[in-house]
Scaffold this motif. Structure first.
Motif, PDB file in Angstrom:
ATOM      1  N   ALA A 109       0.957  -1.259   0.048  1.00  0.00           N
ATOM      2  CA  ALA A 109       0.017   0.108   0.177  1.00  0.00           C
ATOM      3  C   ALA A 109       0.822   1.198  -0.153  1.00  0.00           C
ATOM      4  N   ILE A 110       0.533   2.188  -0.661  1.00  0.00           N
ATOM      5  CA  ILE A 110       1.380   3.411  -0.793  1.00  0.00           C
ATOM      6  C   ILE A 110       0.401   4.692  -0.870  1.00  0.00           C
ATOM      7  N   ASP A 111       0.996   5.489  -0.245  1.00  0.00           N
ATOM      8  CA  ASP A 111       0.426   7.074  -0.226  1.00  0.00           C
ATOM      9  C   ASP A 111       1.580   7.837  -0.309  1.00  0.00           C
ATOM     10  N   LEU A 112       1.381   8.710  -1.781  1.00  0.00           N
ATOM     11  CA  LEU A 112       2.486   9.577  -2.232  1.00  0.00           C
ATOM     12  C   LEU A 112       2.426  11.081  -1.689  1.00  0.00           C
ATOM     13  N   CYS A 113       2.230  10.950  -0.311  1.00  0.00           N
ATOM     14  CA  CYS A 113       1.996  12.136   0.485  1.00  0.00           C
ATOM     15  C   CYS A 113       3.140  13.206   0.600  1.00  0.00           C
ATOM     16  N   GLY A 114       4.364  13.064   0.132  1.00  0.00           N
ATOM     17  CA  GLY A 114       5.407  13.569   0.405  1.00  0.00           C
ATOM     18  C   GLY A 114       6.144  13.371   1.566  1.00  0.00           C
ATOM     19  N   SER A 192      -5.733  16.664  -1.855  1.00  0.00           N
ATOM     20  CA  SER A 192      -5.170  17.030  -0.294  1.00  0.00           C
ATOM     21  C   SER A 192      -6.019  18.085   0.088  1.00  0.00           C
ATOM     22  N   THR A 193      -6.565  18.003   1.345  1.00  0.00           N
ATOM     23  CA  THR A 193      -7.225  19.103   1.931  1.00  0.00           C
ATOM     24  C   THR A 193      -6.151  20.505   2.181  1.00  0.00           C
ATOM     25  N   LYS A 194      -4.943  20.024   2.267  1.00  0.00           N
ATOM     26  CA  LYS A 194      -3.695  21.025   2.551  1.00  0.00           C
ATOM     27  C   LYS A 194      -3.669  21.793   1.424  1.00  0.00           C
ATOM     28  N   GLY A 195      -3.849  21.390   0.157  1.00  0.00           N
ATOM     29  CA  GLY A 195      -3.471  21.774  -1.189  1.00  0.00           C
ATOM     30  C   GLY A 195      -2.193  21.604  -1.727  1.00  0.00           C
ATOM     31  N   THR A 196      -1.498  20.630  -0.957  1.00  0.00           N
ATOM     32  CA  THR A 196      -0.051  20.431  -1.419  1.00  0.00           C
ATOM     33  C   THR A 196       0.323  18.910  -0.908  1.00  0.00           C
TER      34      THR A 196
END
Length: 198
Positions: A109-114, A192-196
């Motif tokens: 499982a992957i999340d490309l969240c930074g 993303s709710t953060k916008g980035t």
């Protein structure tokens, strides 16, 4: 229309010299030479099953062992994924895969969240596949995760053959990454709710 999402990365140290060209929106074509045949086989599976075009040439200090080569390829691959994704606008961000291979079942499982995070649950019953040390599977994916800024979870649910286990993990990673980097036309900016996703 998807832009050309690709990256060319070189890494030159006293331990390894690496050149890589990665195309995210490819057909699974690859030319790979790491000097470790089993590792080449794993990366060919990653390319083919993720539909990533991958050109990779490595000269490493294999007279020592395979650790530097495998780890540094992970660093370069993670860096290439990060560069090819750019601002991540429109990508699904998340991807997951459950891959069977004979007696083996692997999850990724992957999340490309930074934000890098790595969880790895797999114990290999054999220490080698050819000249490749199975402990290096973990080192490779750790390096990919941290250089890409990727949240990566991998778990071996069942398996008794180290070759099958390693191959299932590489293929599960390929399928999960293919999903995570894919474009969803409903996503107009970043997911993303953060916008980035930086």
């Amino acid at each position: 229309m998807i832009e050309n999402r690709m990256a060319e990365i070189t890494r030159d140290t006293k331990e390894t010299q690496i050149s890589m060209n990665l195309q995210l929106d490819g057909s699974g074509a690859c030319h790979i030479d790491t000097g470790i045949s089993f590792f080449d086989h794993m990366l060919e599976g990653f390319s083919r099953h993720g539909f990533f075009d991958l050109d990779l040439k490595v000269s490493g200090d294999l007279i020592v062992d395979g650790h530097h080569t495998v780890e540094d390829v992970g660093i370069v691959l993670g860096s290439a994924v990060k560069e090819a994704l750019g601002d991540k606008v429109g990508i699904k961000r998340y991807g997951s895969s459950l891959i069977p291979m004979d007696e083996t079942l692997a999850m990724c499982a992957i999340d490309l969240c930074g934000r890098p995070y790595f969880s790895f649950e797999a114990e290999f019953p054999q220490e080698h596949c050819g000249s490749f040390e199975t402990c290096l599977v973990r080192e490779f994916f750790y390096a990919v995760s941290y250089s890409a800024g990727m949240n990566l979870h991998m778990k071996m649910l069942s398996g008794v053959n180290a070759h099958h286990m390693a191959e299932a993990l590489f293929k599960a990673f390929a399928k999960a990454l293919d999903e995570a980097v894919s474009i969803d036309p409903r996503i107009k900016d970043v997911l993303s709710t953060k916008g980035t996703l930086g």
